[in-house]
Motif scaffolding. Structure first.
Motif, PDB file in Angstrom:
ATOM      1  N   ARG A  66       0.841  -1.189   0.000  1.00  0.00           N
ATOM      2  CA  ARG A  66       0.000   0.000   0.000  1.00  0.00           C
ATOM      3  C   ARG A  66       0.877   1.239   0.000  1.00  0.00           C
ATOM      4  O   ARG A  66       1.773   1.375   0.815  1.00  0.00           O
ATOM      5  N   GLY A  67       0.605   2.128  -0.935  1.00  0.00           N
ATOM      6  CA  GLY A  67       1.335   3.383  -0.972  1.00  0.00           C
ATOM      7  C   GLY A  67       2.664   3.336  -1.689  1.00  0.00           C
ATOM      8  O   GLY A  67       3.472   4.250  -1.558  1.00  0.00           O
ATOM      9  N   GLY A  68       2.905   2.293  -2.451  1.00  0.00           N
ATOM     10  CA  GLY A  68       4.159   2.198  -3.178  1.00  0.00           C
ATOM     11  C   GLY A  68       3.967   1.531  -4.530  1.00  0.00           C
ATOM     12  O   GLY A  68       3.034   0.754  -4.724  1.00  0.00           O
ATOM     13  N   LYS A  69       4.853   1.825  -5.442  1.00  0.00           N
ATOM     14  CA  LYS A  69       4.837   1.211  -6.768  1.00  0.00           C
ATOM     15  C   LYS A  69       5.903   0.136  -6.811  1.00  0.00           C
ATOM     16  O   LYS A  69       7.051   0.355  -6.427  1.00  0.00           O
ATOM     17  N   ILE A  70       5.547  -1.047  -7.305  1.00  0.00           N
ATOM     18  CA  ILE A  70       6.475  -2.171  -7.381  1.00  0.00           C
ATOM     19  C   ILE A  70       6.806  -2.435  -8.843  1.00  0.00           C
ATOM     20  O   ILE A  70       5.913  -2.553  -9.686  1.00  0.00           O
ATOM     21  N   SER A  71       8.082  -2.542  -9.137  1.00  0.00           N
ATOM     22  CA  SER A  71       8.515  -2.866 -10.492  1.00  0.00           C
ATOM     23  C   SER A  71       9.679  -3.844 -10.428  1.00  0.00           C
ATOM     24  O   SER A  71      10.409  -3.902  -9.435  1.00  0.00           O
ATOM     25  N   GLU A  72       9.832  -4.618 -11.479  1.00  0.00           N
ATOM     26  CA  GLU A  72      10.983  -5.512 -11.553  1.00  0.00           C
ATOM     27  C   GLU A  72      12.239  -4.692 -11.821  1.00  0.00           C
ATOM     28  O   GLU A  72      12.207  -3.721 -12.570  1.00  0.00           O
ATOM     29  N   GLN A  73      13.323  -5.080 -11.199  1.00  0.00           N
ATOM     30  CA  GLN A  73      14.565  -4.322 -11.329  1.00  0.00           C
ATOM     31  C   GLN A  73      15.735  -5.294 -11.328  1.00  0.00           C
ATOM     32  O   GLN A  73      15.898  -6.081 -10.395  1.00  0.00           O
ATOM     33  N   THR A  74      16.544  -5.255 -12.360  1.00  0.00           N
ATOM     34  CA  THR A  74      17.778  -6.036 -12.409  1.00  0.00           C
ATOM     35  C   THR A  74      18.943  -5.096 -12.195  1.00  0.00           C
ATOM     36  O   THR A  74      19.077  -4.088 -12.894  1.00  0.00           O
ATOM     37  N   THR A  75      19.777  -5.420 -11.223  1.00  0.00           N
ATOM     38  CA  THR A  75      20.907  -4.571 -10.842  1.00  0.00           C
ATOM     39  C   THR A  75      22.167  -5.415 -10.842  1.00  0.00           C
ATOM     40  O   THR A  75      22.244  -6.414 -10.123  1.00  0.00           O
ATOM     41  N   ALA A  76      23.125  -5.063 -11.663  1.00  0.00           N
ATOM     42  CA  ALA A  76      24.379  -5.820 -11.783  1.00  0.00           C
ATOM     43  C   ALA A  76      24.112  -7.285 -12.100  1.00  0.00           C
ATOM     44  O   ALA A  76      24.809  -8.171 -11.610  1.00  0.00           O
ATOM     45  N   GLY A  77      23.080  -7.522 -12.900  1.00  0.00           N
ATOM     46  CA  GLY A  77      22.736  -8.882 -13.280  1.00  0.00           C
ATOM     47  C   GLY A  77      21.934  -9.635 -12.254  1.00  0.00           C
ATOM     48  O   GLY A  77      21.577 -10.800 -12.483  1.00  0.00           O
ATOM     49  N   VAL A  78      21.625  -8.997 -11.129  1.00  0.00           N
ATOM     50  CA  VAL A  78      20.862  -9.635 -10.056  1.00  0.00           C
ATOM     51  C   VAL A  78      19.402  -9.190 -10.172  1.00  0.00           C
ATOM     52  O   VAL A  78      19.113  -7.996 -10.047  1.00  0.00           O
ATOM     53  N   PRO A  79      18.481 -10.107 -10.415  1.00  0.00           N
ATOM     54  CA  PRO A  79      17.079  -9.713 -10.510  1.00  0.00           C
ATOM     55  C   PRO A  79      16.553  -9.281  -9.141  1.00  0.00           C
ATOM     56  O   PRO A  79      17.165  -9.553  -8.109  1.00  0.00           O
ATOM     57  N   GLY A  80      15.415  -8.632  -9.161  1.00  0.00           N
ATOM     58  CA  GLY A  80      14.826  -8.204  -7.899  1.00  0.00           C
ATOM     59  C   GLY A  80      13.625  -7.324  -8.136  1.00  0.00           C
ATOM     60  O   GLY A  80      13.093  -7.246  -9.249  1.00  0.00           O
ATOM     61  N   LEU A  81      13.186  -6.678  -7.072  1.00  0.00           N
ATOM     62  CA  LEU A  81      12.059  -5.768  -7.127  1.00  0.00           C
ATOM     63  C   LEU A  81      12.493  -4.408  -6.595  1.00  0.00           C
ATOM     64  O   LEU A  81      13.344  -4.308  -5.711  1.00  0.00           O
ATOM     65  N   LEU A  82      11.881  -3.362  -7.142  1.00  0.00           N
ATOM     66  CA  LEU A  82      12.118  -2.001  -6.668  1.00  0.00           C
ATOM     67  C   LEU A  82      10.788  -1.416  -6.232  1.00  0.00           C
ATOM     68  O   LEU A  82       9.824  -1.399  -6.994  1.00  0.00           O
ATOM     69  N   VAL A  83      10.735  -0.949  -5.008  1.00  0.00           N
ATOM     70  CA  VAL A  83       9.543  -0.302  -4.466  1.00  0.00           C
ATOM     71  C   VAL A  83       9.831   1.186  -4.351  1.00  0.00           C
ATOM     72  O   VAL A  83      10.821   1.595  -3.726  1.00  0.00           O
ATOM     73  N   THR A  84       9.004   1.988  -4.980  1.00  0.00           N
ATOM     74  CA  THR A  84       9.180   3.436  -4.942  1.00  0.00           C
ATOM     75  C   THR A  84       7.933   4.075  -4.354  1.00  0.00           C
ATOM     76  O   THR A  84       6.809   3.614  -4.584  1.00  0.00           O
ATOM     77  N   PRO A  85       8.095   5.159  -3.600  1.00  0.00           N
ATOM     78  CA  PRO A  85       6.940   5.807  -2.988  1.00  0.00           C
ATOM     79  C   PRO A  85       6.112   6.553  -4.014  1.00  0.00           C
ATOM     80  O   PRO A  85       6.630   7.056  -5.013  1.00  0.00           O
ATOM     81  N   THR A  86       4.836   6.625  -3.784  1.00  0.00           N
ATOM     82  CA  THR A  86       3.932   7.334  -4.681  1.00  0.00           C
ATOM     83  C   THR A  86       4.117   8.841  -4.524  1.00  0.00           C
ATOM     84  O   THR A  86       4.129   9.363  -3.412  1.00  0.00           O
ATOM     85  N   GLY A  87       4.285   9.514  -5.641  1.00  0.00           N
ATOM     86  CA  GLY A  87       4.334  10.963  -5.628  1.00  0.00           C
ATOM     87  C   GLY A  87       5.569  11.568  -5.007  1.00  0.00           C
ATOM     88  O   GLY A  87       5.538  12.711  -4.545  1.00  0.00           O
ATOM     89  N   ALA A  88       6.675  10.815  -4.947  1.00  0.00           N
ATOM     90  CA  ALA A  88       7.899  11.367  -4.364  1.00  0.00           C
ATOM     91  C   ALA A  88       9.073  11.006  -5.262  1.00  0.00           C
ATOM     92  O   ALA A  88       9.050  10.021  -5.984  1.00  0.00           O
TER      93      ALA A  88
END
Length: 321
Positions: A66-88
């Motif tokens: 709740r209150g965050g955007k979830i997107s897939e994120q690969t960093t240095a070849g490592v998969p994962g998820l990125l959660v970013t706050p809404t409106g910030a």
């Protein structure tokens, strides 16, 4: 609920905000034991254990961010998820390593918690899906963690805007990553958050056996199996596997939250003492009436909301320095 901060130089704890254990915590205790606890204490193969853990967490509604955007994120070849706050918009980043004995667990188990931290701090929360044992034993997960940190630094985010976090084995991994970063000449993150970190893979803490009757999630037998999967015959006392035995000189300020009733209690207590002796600023918060990694259940559990608010305050304090 009873939560207190304990100065590791003072044997007498100082209590803050004493409250009775919440009704929800009392009601959830047997459910935790029968769902997540049953999976984490099962001798089933790790591949099946991973699927069962996700199923159990889904039944507890831990995936609702709740209150965050979830997107897939690969960093240095490592998969994962990125959660970013809404409106910030902020480059402040918490790199959070999930728990699971280095053999199970997944980022999606922590999206609800990550979204709450993101909303409270305005920061991004990166959840790497580091490689797991036994397919990828030590130091594969640590290599992934350090690679992610290097990549976030290389993207232009300064170290003072980065924090590490993790729970259980992920808490141990966050500490190991900070140690490896120091030894590699990289700057320390601004802070480290460790929820019930697994710091001693020799399982020598008195609480490993002493808290068996009050532990809801873990078991000493399965802890041994996780160690065998992760380390095999390697030395269990090597600091990057068991951070309890590390030299903490120069390591970032540390927040530790742990339940007094779990088998990893002494891993946190002894870590706090060792880090404090090395001059590290340590905030050790020992909680009563909750279980291993209760912070993953915001909205469902008042104690989780309070713990995450304390986490956010700690992060904002050190990000602002």
């Amino acid at each position: 609920m009873r939560v207190f901060n304990k100065n590791v130089q003072n044997p007498m704890p100082a209590y803050a905000n004493p409250k009775p254990v919440s009704i929800r915590a009392r009601l959830l205790r047997p459910m935790i034991r029968l769902t997540i606890g049953r999976v984490m204490s099962s001798p089933m193969p790790h591949v099946k254990q991973r699927r069962a853990l996700i199923k159990s967490a889904a039944s507890m509604k831990l995936f609702h961010a709740r209150g965050g955007k979830i997107s897939e994120q690969t960093t240095a070849g490592v998969p994962g998820l990125l959660v970013t706050p809404t409106g910030a918009s902020s480059d402040r980043t918490l790199i959070y390593f999930h728990g699971g004995g280095y053999a199970v667990g997944a980022p999606q188990l922590y999206t609800s918690m990550a979204a709450r931290i993101s909303r409270l701090t305005g920061a991004r929360v990166l959840l790497p899906s580091y490689r797991l044992a036994p397919e990828h034993p030590f130091p594969s997960g640590l290599d992934d963690a350090l690679a992610v940190y290097r990549a976030v630094l290389a993207s232009g985010v300064p170290a003072q805007h980065i924090a590490f976090g993790g729970d259980s084995a992920g808490g141990g991994l966050s500490l190991a990553c900070a140690l490896a970063a120091r030894d590699a000449g990289l700057p320390q993150p601004a802070a480290i958050v460790a929820y019930s970190p697994w710091t001693d893979l020799t399982t020598s803490g008195a609480s490993i056996k002493g808290n068996v009757s009050t532990e809801l999630v873990l078991s000493p037998r399965e802890a041994e199996r996780f160690v065998a999967s992760y380390l095999g015959d390697r030395d269990r006392t090597q600091p990057l596997a068991s951070p309890l035995f590390a030299d903490y000189a120069g390591i970032a300020p540390l927040l530790i939250q742990v339940s007094a009733h779990e088998i990893l209690f002494d891993d946190s207590r002894r870590l706090a003492a060792r880090a404090r002796e090395a001059g590290v600023a340590v905030d050790l918060q020992i909680w009563d009436g909750v279980w291993h990694v209760w912070q993953a259940m915001p909205a469902l559990l008042p104690e989780a909301d309070t713990a995450l608010a304390a986490t956010a305050a700690f992060l904002q304090q050190h990000w602002s320095l």
